[in-house]
Design a protein around this motif. Structure first.
Motif: not given
Length: 296
Positions: A224-228, A230-235
């Motif tokens: 969740d932190t990585a997606v929030s 913007g470090f990793i894309g949700a897909p």
């Protein structure tokens, strides 16, 4: 090991059941038993296993994994030709089918020789389920096997080289999610899979209550932190979660699945779908070339 022998004797009361005792290890003198059904096992297979046991020269044998490499036909292959189990009913079923079981004193794991690749997808529940349901589960296991290995690599390949293969809406959503991330799809896939393997290893090595908490909290918080941020894309998180879940369907093949998954990601990131197909073809060649004590 005598307790293990008695559990097999309890289930198979036939006089054709044979046990042969060996002592392996210059210092440990570990008691090792061969278990087989006289008349069911192929004589050349039994002779090959006996010869290999007699040629083992080690100081100590503490666990069955110490002698397992001596029975491997292709040591460099990613897939093992020796099966392992700790269930007495599974050992009895394999022995009745003409296999040889190797029991080592001090360990609950028995080695099953020969071991075919398709047996990695079999469970003891297949014998108690209805045929149509067992067939459906077997098909799902094959699908999970290929999805766990090649899904991340195919996603990286399509997102990097073959965007025209995606529907417009899906392509737009992926591009929107990846627009603000600082890493490429290849770098994202490698990074998040490495983090996942670290979290999984931490959960396995810690005590069970703490390990479960580490796995759940680590997966939720990091993902969740990585997606929030913007470090990793949700897909990419969804792809990694799918490949991880499908990999758990075949726990016996966890090690080769992880290794080939990383290779397919790298191949897809540099050569596209062609690279993934090359890795798949090499894997098929390796599986078809497997030889377990003369049994192909």
């Amino acid at each position: 090991v005598r307790i293990n022998v008695s559990m097999i004797r309890r289930r198979i009361k036939s006089p054709k059941l044979r046990f042969e005792s060996y002592f392996i290890g210059e210092q440990s003198k570990t008691n090792v038993y061969l278990c087989y059904m006289d008349g069911a096992v192929a004589p050349q297979v039994l002779k090959s296993i006996r010869d290999k046991l007699k040629t083992i020269n080690m100081d100590s044998v503490i666990e069955s994994g110490y002698i397992q490499p001596f029975f491997e036909q292709k040591p460099l292959s990613l897939f093992s030709t020796v099966g392992t189990t700790e269930r007495p009913d599974t050992v009895c079923g394999k022995v009745m089918e003409g296999r040889v079981a190797v029991l080592v004193d001090g360990t609950p794991f028995a080695l099953i020789i020969p071991h075919l690749f398709v047996e990695n997808f079999q469970t003891i529940d297949d014998y108690t389920s209805r045929p149509y349901y067992a067939t459906l589960i077997r098909i799902l296991k094959y699908i999970s096997f290929f999805a766990s290995i090649f899904l991340p690599g195919i996603y990286v390949a399509i997102g990097t080289f073959h965007q025209e293969m995606l529907p417009d809406n899906l392509l737009y959503n992926i591009a929107k999610a990846e627009m603000n991330t600082p890493l490429t799809l290849l770098e994202e896939a490698l990074l998040i899979h490495i983090v996942f393997e670290i979290v999984k290893e931490a959960g396995l090595r810690l005590p069970k209550p703490i390990g479960q908490a580490v796995s759940i909290v680590g997966g939720l918080v990091l993902g969740d932190t990585a997606v929030s941020s913007g470090f990793i894309g949700a897909p990419m998180v969804i792809i990694v979660a799918l490949s991880a879940i499908t990999g758990f369907v075949i726990p016996k093949l966890n090690e080769p699945i992880v290794a080939i998954r990383f290779i397919s990601i790298i191949a897809g990131g540099y050569m596209g779908i062609f690279g993934v197909m090359v890795i798949m073809s090499m894997m098929w060649c390796n599986i078809c070339a497997m030889n377990s004590n003369g049994i192909i």
